[in-house]
Design a protein around this motif. Structure first.
Motif, PDB file in Angstrom:
ATOM      1  N   ARG A 195      36.051  39.352   8.750  1.00 49.39           N
ATOM      2  CA  ARG A 195      34.682  38.881   8.924  1.00 49.39           C
ATOM      3  C   ARG A 195      34.404  38.492  10.364  1.00 49.39           C
ATOM      4  NH1 ARG A 195      33.334  35.462   3.496  1.00 49.39           N
ATOM      5  NH2 ARG A 195      31.418  34.928   4.556  1.00 49.39           N
ATOM      6  N   ILE A 211      31.801  42.717  16.365  1.00 46.16           N
ATOM      7  CA  ILE A 211      31.371  44.099  16.610  1.00 46.16           C
ATOM      8  C   ILE A 211      29.863  44.201  16.435  1.00 46.16           C
ATOM      9  CG2 ILE A 211      31.463  46.436  15.674  1.00 46.16           C
ATOM     10  CD1 ILE A 211      34.357  45.918  14.964  1.00 46.16           C
ATOM     11  N   GLN A 212      29.343  43.447  15.481  1.00 46.30           N
ATOM     12  CA  GLN A 212      27.927  43.576  15.139  1.00 46.30           C
ATOM     13  C   GLN A 212      27.065  42.523  15.820  1.00 46.30           C
ATOM     14  OE1 GLN A 212      28.136  43.385  10.930  1.00 46.30           O
ATOM     15  NE2 GLN A 212      28.786  45.500  10.734  1.00 46.30           N
ATOM     16  N   MET A 213      27.497  41.990  16.917  1.00 46.05           N
ATOM     17  CA  MET A 213      26.709  41.017  17.668  1.00 46.05           C
ATOM     18  C   MET A 213      26.381  39.787  16.825  1.00 46.05           C
ATOM     19  SD  MET A 213      24.092  43.658  19.480  1.00 46.05           S
ATOM     20  CE  MET A 213      23.560  44.462  17.998  1.00 46.05           C
ATOM     21  N   ARG A 214      27.300  39.424  15.929  1.00 39.54           N
ATOM     22  CA  ARG A 214      27.109  38.233  15.114  1.00 39.54           C
ATOM     23  C   ARG A 214      28.274  37.286  15.393  1.00 39.54           C
ATOM     24  NH1 ARG A 214      27.986  38.819   9.857  1.00 39.54           N
ATOM     25  NH2 ARG A 214      28.974  40.848   9.806  1.00 39.54           N
ATOM     26  N   PRO A 262      36.559  54.229   6.710  1.00 40.95           N
ATOM     27  CA  PRO A 262      35.545  55.146   6.165  1.00 40.95           C
ATOM     28  C   PRO A 262      36.004  55.932   4.942  1.00 40.95           C
ATOM     29  CG  PRO A 262      36.597  56.140   8.046  1.00 40.95           C
ATOM     30  CD  PRO A 262      37.225  54.803   7.880  1.00 40.95           C
ATOM     31  N   ASP A 281      30.046  51.073  -1.558  1.00 45.35           N
ATOM     32  CA  ASP A 281      29.042  50.098  -1.999  1.00 45.35           C
ATOM     33  C   ASP A 281      27.613  50.593  -1.881  1.00 45.35           C
ATOM     34  OD1 ASP A 281      29.610  50.034   0.619  1.00 45.35           O
ATOM     35  OD2 ASP A 281      29.532  47.875   0.869  1.00 45.35           O
ATOM     36  N   GLY A 285      36.567  50.808  10.240  1.00 52.01           N
ATOM     37  CA  GLY A 285      35.905  50.700   8.940  1.00 52.01           C
ATOM     38  C   GLY A 285      34.451  50.291   9.053  1.00 52.01           C
ATOM     39  N   TRP A 286      34.140  49.421   9.994  1.00 51.25           N
ATOM     40  CA  TRP A 286      32.763  48.953  10.075  1.00 51.25           C
ATOM     41  C   TRP A 286      31.907  49.865  10.936  1.00 51.25           C
ATOM     42  CZ3 TRP A 286      30.410  44.878   7.567  1.00 51.25           C
ATOM     43  CH2 TRP A 286      31.259  44.129   6.762  1.00 51.25           C
ATOM     44  N   THR A 287      32.520  50.791  11.647  1.00 53.02           N
ATOM     45  CA  THR A 287      31.755  51.618  12.570  1.00 53.02           C
ATOM     46  C   THR A 287      31.473  53.002  12.010  1.00 53.02           C
ATOM     47  OG1 THR A 287      32.939  50.461  14.287  1.00 53.02           O
ATOM     48  CG2 THR A 287      31.637  52.326  14.962  1.00 53.02           C
ATOM     49  N   PHE A 288      32.453  53.565  11.336  1.00 54.94           N
ATOM     50  CA  PHE A 288      32.308  54.957  10.920  1.00 54.94           C
ATOM     51  C   PHE A 288      31.541  55.073   9.613  1.00 54.94           C
ATOM     52  CE2 PHE A 288      35.894  57.442  13.176  1.00 54.94           C
ATOM     53  CZ  PHE A 288      35.497  56.900  14.365  1.00 54.94           C
ATOM     54  N   PRO A 289      30.774  56.153   9.472  1.00 58.66           N
ATOM     55  CA  PRO A 289      30.179  56.426   8.167  1.00 58.66           C
ATOM     56  C   PRO A 289      31.258  56.853   7.170  1.00 58.66           C
ATOM     57  CG  PRO A 289      29.165  57.750   9.887  1.00 58.66           C
ATOM     58  CD  PRO A 289      30.387  57.156  10.459  1.00 58.66           C
ATOM     59  N   ARG A 290      30.917  56.734   5.940  1.00 58.72           N
ATOM     60  CA  ARG A 290      31.858  57.058   4.877  1.00 58.72           C
ATOM     61  C   ARG A 290      31.983  58.571   4.716  1.00 58.72           C
ATOM     62  NH1 ARG A 290      29.003  55.069   1.169  1.00 58.72           N
ATOM     63  NH2 ARG A 290      29.552  52.953   1.685  1.00 58.72           N
ATOM     64  N   PHE A 291      33.196  59.007   4.366  1.00 60.84           N
ATOM     65  CA  PHE A 291      33.385  60.431   4.089  1.00 60.84           C
ATOM     66  C   PHE A 291      32.777  60.779   2.740  1.00 60.84           C
ATOM     67  CE2 PHE A 291      36.662  60.178   7.286  1.00 60.84           C
ATOM     68  CZ  PHE A 291      36.670  61.441   7.820  1.00 60.84           C
TER      69      PHE A 291
END
Lengths: 316, 399, 153, 188
Positions: free
Chosen positions: A30, A36-39, A203, A210, A279-285
């Motif tokens: 988290r 990574i997400q500016m949070r 990914p 989800d 995992g948080w950057t790539f789109p899912r296969f």
């Protein structure tokens, strides 16, 4: 009798380790994802929100444990443990320090590759017994994915086994030399990608997906049973990262004591962070892309790696 | 951005082999006792993370392949058209905000244009410019939402958050302008509601280069990804003929190569004074639709820059608009190019201060009707991509 | 295209449609008999009105006024096609054979006004639940669940 | 009935008051700090809900994390208009959630029907017609900050709950202002 007591103590301490690993993994994920997400990620509980995962776990423990009416009740209840146990068992052969693993066996690598693969049965059972279309699809996807990525993963580890001439992770760490890394780089990449796929992490999280299947095979689990799925996921990440760090990155590099423990820990953290980052950057296969990657890219790459090592070995 | 940017879509599209899973013939599976094997019916929605609101898609799948996808809409049908019949012309404006809630300015504007046509109101030039500026910014915000949810649907959460960051900045500008983050009530019959705050234009001009940079970052982050291209290319292919006969508009039609943008081809307001291009796709797949949206954001930025350069001081509301507008009996229709396509409002007046009938021609409604055709034969994973590429906003679809 | 050019174009091509054409608020309106609807729509499509923008109805008391909005890309113009359906027998031809886009629009009109479309492949309610009673956009629609707003004017 | 409820009932009846209080405070701490949300976004407010979990507002700071699966969440945030067609689905999703569960009604539509209160034939006038609502947030749509405030208010409410069924805890808030209460729970 002492055998049972010892086993119990060992099992409980193993459980504690994996729970701690999961707590740390959740918090780390988290935080890293937040950055990574500016949070910020969790901030409230403890310094930098480090006890956030603890609050989550206590809450999940105290939540209602639902068994849906349409579910196959016995299988539904047992499935989380079928996923968790093999992953927890795989931690046994991981060398956490220089020259020490909880179970220092000569077939450690084989053990590590074979045992967690059993958890696919748990995933399949979880998916089917839920009696939920999302869960069923997730279970099928999970089984297809995990089985197809077994092959490249096993092949990729072979290169190191040939170089080291042993299947014991502790021995590999002891014999590791710096030039193994460039030589086995291809294998390392294959190992890393297929491990992420084995863990159903993004990914490659198409069994959970989800945005498509809501939560996939554990869509109907709540409370502690769902927490067990989560724990096995993070336990798997920790196990894979440690194993990769030990086998491909040299682990503690012959340094004993606390420094060695720290060194392998840092290498494992590096791998965990990369897993989260990707995992948080790539789109899912999509499922067909996933299988294409496994059979057309990773398996040939792993075979090429074995050839490379095979060519080098006589020159040593 | 010039003509070459439009070419880039076309040339880029051939870069990776499109993985097409469209099955033309399907062998019917027969069980051992001779009966056909039942397909699995997956109910997607009405509350599902990637239905973009409250859409339900009853999906029949054979393994992973969707054999039939039937959208069920109306979960957000609030009866706005009926409510409008009991409100005065000005009281309807807040209702229109809640129709297309991703791009509230458009419905405001389309409705206002209809009322103006019906009541014969001439809008001052400054108001027209302000409408263009706000609506182009709204287009940026809306497209960022669409691009973001496309990446979110395909699993790239970070790309979603990056695109939302740009949207969030636009919303901050709107907040400075009219005090509201989402439902602006800004464009009203006869003009706009408020004069811009001091320095607002300068802030926008200072921000646009930053936005361009973030946009190109997003472009690299998501569209530069091999997996993302593989996920989007060849998915939900819509031919130009189908796009026209199904009444598709906006980026959905333009992604299929239908060169039809009301701003350019049935022009309105002060749009003829601006120099901008209309991005056109060639393959009509989800990728081209998404690329069209991305390039439209660049074009919107160009329009905003030109409009801020050209805008001159003056009144922002037409003179002498009564509180109770009571147009002469008749009916009028006017439309604008919203982020989703041609958005029209049809108003019938019976001479009283309330509209006798209001009908919103919602582009998302027409575009969503394509879903069964586009999703069939693809995998379940592609269903959410196709749905996302049609960019439905259910406030507008269901009204 | 200017509206007068459109009228000339229409009159040159289809003289029988010419007297039905009028101009209202700058838009061309073609008021036809409901029996001619399909033919007129087909003629307009051949004339270049290739897109069906919307289909809706207006409750005019004794009749329902059907309103079709057609747009032409080649002429950059739009036109209304209208016809009056009797309230006691609200049946009209479907345009789904000409434009598949009519499918959902006509379902919506059916849902809101209860006008049935002959030849429509899937005549069901679209926005409201299937078990809904009544047609809400009719002026005489009554529902005890509606709370009427006090009149401030 | 969850195991923890049985434990609570047993402790309550056997007079294990101190243990019960300790367990209660632990449970309320964990539940309040880890309110995972089911984003039941139906209309405009959903946009603000999404904005809330993204970079600028970041509900994850407070441990509030959106999960689309009703089984995994603690609080359902009903953001948007609920129509008669949607109501059964909302109710069903609420029933799928595991106890303990709470509901936040976000926005005027979910509170009362909002702008669609009058003259609409299809809108439910407030989600409390079908679900028990714990916190109401006004606004059309409310800002994400109000959403955060709602999470804090919900924590206050959770702090008064006991794991023993039907029992209420007496909690003193550090800021005894009407309607203000503790901000950020017991962390401050």
């Amino acid at each position: 009798m002492t055998g049972y007591v010892g086993g119990l103590v060992f099992g409980l301490s193993g459980g504690m380790v994996i729970a701690l690993a999961a707590l740390f993994g959740v918090w780390w994920e988290r935080k890293v994802a937040g950055r990574i997400q500016m949070r910020l990620g969790p901030t409230e509980i403890g310094p930098a929100g480090v006890f956030q995962a603890l609050a989550d776990t206590i809450k999940l423990l105290l939540k209602e444990d639902i068994t849906p009416r349409q579910a196959d009740k016995k299988l539904f209840r047992v499935a989380p443990f079928l996923v968790f146990t093999p992953i927890a068992m795989s931690l046994v052969v991981i060398p956490f320090a220089n020259g020490w693993a909880p179970l220092d066996t000569s077939v450690g690598m084989l053990f590590y590759l074979a045992v967690p693969a059993v958890s696919v049965i748990g995933i399949l059972i979880a998916g089917f017994s839920s009696g939920n279309t999302y869960a069923t699809l997730g279970g099928i996807r999970g089984a297809a994915q995990m089985i197809s990525y077994e092959l490249p993963r096993t092949l990729s580890v072979l290169a190191i086994a040939i170089l080291a001439g042993t299947l014991a992770p502790v021995e590999v760490m002891a014999r590791y030399e710096w030039w193994w890394f460039p030589v086995s780089l291809l294998g390392f990449i294959v190992f890393f990608i297929s491990s992420v796929a084995e863990l159903n992490r993004a990914p490659f999280n198409i069994p959970e997906a989800d945005s498509e299947l809501v939560a996939g095979y554990f869509a109907d689990y709540s409370g502690i049973r769902w927490a067990i799925f989560m724990m096995s996921e993070y336990g798997g990440i920790v196990a894979t990262s440690y194993f990769g760090a030990a086998i491909f990155l040299g682990g503690s590099q012959g340094i004993g004591g606390v420094l060695g423990v720290l060194l392998i820990f840092l290498k494992a953290i590096l791998l965990i962070t990369v897993i989260i980052w990707v995992g948080w950057t790539f789109p899912r296969f999509r499922s067909d892309q996933l299988l294409t990657l496994a059979w057309k890219v990773l398996t040939p790459m792993a075979l090429v790696q074995i050839v490379i090592v095979g060519v080098i070995i006589p020159w040593l | 951005m010039n003509a070459s940017s439009i070419d880039r879509i076309t040339s880029d599209a051939g870069e990776v082999d499109a993985v097409t899973l469209k099955i033309t013939e399907r062998t019917k599976k027969i069980a051992t006792d001779g009966t056909p094997v039942d397909e699995l019916v997956v109910n997607v929605g009405p509350s599902h993370p990637s239905t973009h609101g409250v859409c339900r898609v009853i999906t029949h799948v054979d393994g992973e392949i969707v054999t039939k996808a039937e959208p069920v809409i109306g979960y957000l049908h609030r009866g706005v058209e009926k409510i409008a019949e009991n409100r005065t012309y000005l009281q309807v404006v807040p209702l229109t905000d809640r129709l297309d809630y991703v791009g509230s300015m458009y419905t405001n504007w389309a409705y206002s244009r209809s009322v103006e046509r019906l009541a014969g109101i001439r809008v001052p030039e400054r108001a027209e410019y302000l409408r263009v500026i706000t609506c182009e910014m709204q287009r940026m915000a809306s497209h960022m939402m669409s691009l973001g949810s496309t990446s979110g649907d395909s699993g790239a959460t970070t790309a979603f958050i990056y695109s939302f960051d740009i949207r969030e900045r636009v919303i901050e500008f709107f907040e400075d302008l009219c005090g509201s983050r989402l439902t602006y009530n800004y464009v009203r019959p006869g003009g706009v509601s408020m004069e811009v705050p001091d320095g607002w234009f300068d802030d926008i001009l200072a921000w646009l280069p930053i936005a361009r940079q973030s946009l190109s970052e997003l472009d690299r982050l998501f569209f530069g990804n091999h997996i993302a291209r593989g996920r989007l290319k060849g998915i939900g292919v819509l031919s130009a003929e189908d796009a026209v006969s199904w009444g598709a508009s906006g980026p959905v039609a333009r992604g299929s190569g239908v060169n039809w943008d009301l701003r350019k081809h049935d022009t309105y307001s002060v749009y003829p004074r601006f120099d901008f291009d209309v991005p056109i796709g060639s393959n009509g797949d989800a990728y081209d639709r998404a690329r069209c949206r991305l390039f439209e954001v660049y074009e919107s930025m160009r329009i905003i820059e030109q409009a801020i350069e050209q805008i001159e001081p003056g009144p922002i509301k037409a003179d002498g608009i009564p509180r109770l507008i009571a147009p002469r009996p008749g009916d009028a229709y006017d439309h604008i190019e919203s982020a989703r396509g041609s958005l029209g409002v049809y108003l019938v007046s019976d001479g009283s201060p309330r509209p006798y009938r209001m009908k919103v021609r919602s582009p998302a409604f027409c575009n969503l009707a394509l879903l069964p055709m586009l999703a069939e034969g693809h995998t379940l994973s592609d269903l959410v991509i196709v749905l996302g590429s049609l960019d439905p906003v259910f406030g507008e679809v269901d009204r | 295209m200017k509206i007068n050019e459109l009228r000339e174009h229409l009159c040159a091509q289809y003289p029988d449609l010419c007297p039905l054409f009028s101009i209202e608020f700058g838009d061309g309106v073609l008021l036809v008999e409901c029996g001619q609807l399909l033919g007129a729509a087909s003629d307009l499509r051949d004339l270049g009105f290739d897109r069906l923008g919307m289909v809706t109805a207006v409750d005019r008391g004794e009749t329902f006024e059907m309103v079709y909005r057609l747009t032409s890309r080649s002429m950059s113009a739009g036109i209304f096609l209208k016809c009056e359906v009797p309230r006691d027998n609200p049946v009209i031809q479907s345009l789904t054979s000409l434009w598949p886009a009519a499918n959902w629009h006509e379902r919506e009109v059916y849902d809101m006004f209860g006008i049935e479309f002959e030849g429509h492949p899937d005549m069901r309610r679209i926005l409201l639940p299937p078990e809904w009673e009544g047609y809400p956009l009719r002026k005489d629609y009554e529902d005890e669940r509606i709370i009427h707003r006090p009149d401030y004017i | 009935m969850a195991l923890v409820d049985k434990l609570g009932a047993a402790l309550d009846s056997s007079g294990g008051g101190i243990i019960l209080t300790t367990v209660d405070s632990l449970a309320d701490w964990a539940r309040g700090k880890s309110l995972w949300s089911m984003p039941m976004g139906t209309a405009c407010c959903a946009m603000e809900l999404i904005a809330g979990s993204f970079s600028k507002f970041d509900f994850d700071r407070h441990g509030t994390f959106p999960r689309p699966d009703p089984r995994h969440v603690d609080v359902m945030i009903v953001a948007g208009t609920i129509t008669r067609k949607m109501a059964p689905a909302v109710k069903r999703i609420y029933e799928q959630m595991a106890e303990p569960k709470w509901v936040i009604a976000m926005g005027n539509c979910a509170v009362s029907g909002g702008i669609f209160y009058y003259d609409s034939y299809s809108v439910i006038r407030g989600v409390d017609e079908i679900l028990p609502v714990d916190v109401y947030i006004a606004g059309c749509p409310p800002r994400p900050e109000s959403m955060q405030d709602a999470v804090f208010q919900l924590r206050e409410k959770i702090a008064t709950e006991s794991i023993a069924p039907g029992k209420k805890r007496e909690v003193e808030f550090s800021l005894p202002m009407p309607g203000a209460g503790v901000r950020g729970g017991d962390a401050e």
